[in-house]
Design an enzyme around this catalytic site. Structure first.
Site, PDB file in Angstrom:
ATOM      1  N   ALA A  52       0.846  -1.197   0.000  1.00  0.00           N
ATOM      2  CA  ALA A  52       0.000   0.000   0.000  1.00  0.00           C
ATOM      3  C   ALA A  52       0.878   1.242   0.000  1.00  0.00           C
ATOM      4  CB  ALA A  52      -0.932   0.008   1.215  1.00  0.00           C
ATOM      5  N   ASP A  53       0.287   2.335  -0.421  1.00  0.00           N
ATOM      6  CA  ASP A  53       0.976   3.623  -0.355  1.00  0.00           C
ATOM      7  C   ASP A  53      -0.067   4.707  -0.124  1.00  0.00           C
ATOM      8  OD1 ASP A  53       3.740   4.831  -0.702  1.00  0.00           O
ATOM      9  OD2 ASP A  53       2.557   6.127  -1.997  1.00  0.00           O
TER      10      ASP A  53
END
Length: 207
Positions: A86-87
């Site tokens: 994720a970011d």
């Protein structure tokens, strides 16, 4: 009933993401990407490409993290499992706010966010069976007007310096936030609704 092996790899250093996965009972092992690789630089660069829009940026970086971590899994001959990455990015005036490098940068970010509404974009990707599944969640966060004393006091803590935008919704900065439209867990760094959808595609149910 859950299948016998529901463990995944989490390609993230974020303690918030670990906490959120534990919250929904997901069993995971860390598969860390390096900030400095032998060839120089990080395994996955988080630099913004010229002219790249915030939504495109966060989707690209998340995809690259998931794909690179899946390669590491194979190269190390680890047990083959789904890989989650994720970011998160904070956006205001089409400007991407990353993690502040120092106190001055943290103060600048808080001044920019004070009294205004900004976006928090989190993309989540799951690499499974040679396929990449990805979802992106966008929230809007409104800050009250902050005094200099409030900003200084916050920057005297350790909170701003490992978080996009220089603040954490789950910590002391919660007193700055007057309104949220979207996903609280997305603002923390891992939208659990979208994450559960992706895990379901790999046959992993959280309920």
């Amino acid at each position: 009933m859950k299948p016998a092996d529901t463990r995944i790899y989490l390609a993230s250093k974020s303690p918030r993401r670990r906490e959120l996965l534990r919250q929904i009972g997901v069993d995971f092992e860390l598969l860390m990407l390096r900030d400095q690789s032998p060839r120089g630089g990080p395994d996955v660069s988080e630099e913004v490409h010229p002219g790249e829009r915030a939504g495109d940026y966060v989707v690209r970086v998340t995809r690259e993290k998931a794909e690179y971590a899946a390669q590491i899994m194979l190269l190390r001959r680890l047990p083959v499992r789904p890989v989650l990455a994720a970011d998160t990015t904070v956006v205001i005036d089409d400007r991407i706010l990353g993690k502040p490098a120092d106190r001055n940068e943290a103060m600048d970010m808080l001044r920019l966010l004070s009294g205004r509404t900004h976006q928090v974009i989190t993309s989540v990707a799951l690499h499974h069976d040679d396929q990449l599944h990805q979802l992106t969640q966008v929230s809007e966060v409104s800050f009250a007007t902050l005094t200099k004393d409030m900003m200084r006091a916050y920057c005297n803590t350790s909170e701003p310096y490992d978080k996009a935008g220089g603040y954490g919704v789950q910590g002391l900065a919660s007193v700055f936030i007057s309104r949220i439209d979207g996903s609280y867990t997305g603002i923390m760094g891992l939208p659990l609704h979208e994450t559960a959808q992706l895990l379901g595609r790999a046959g992993i149910s959280v309920l």
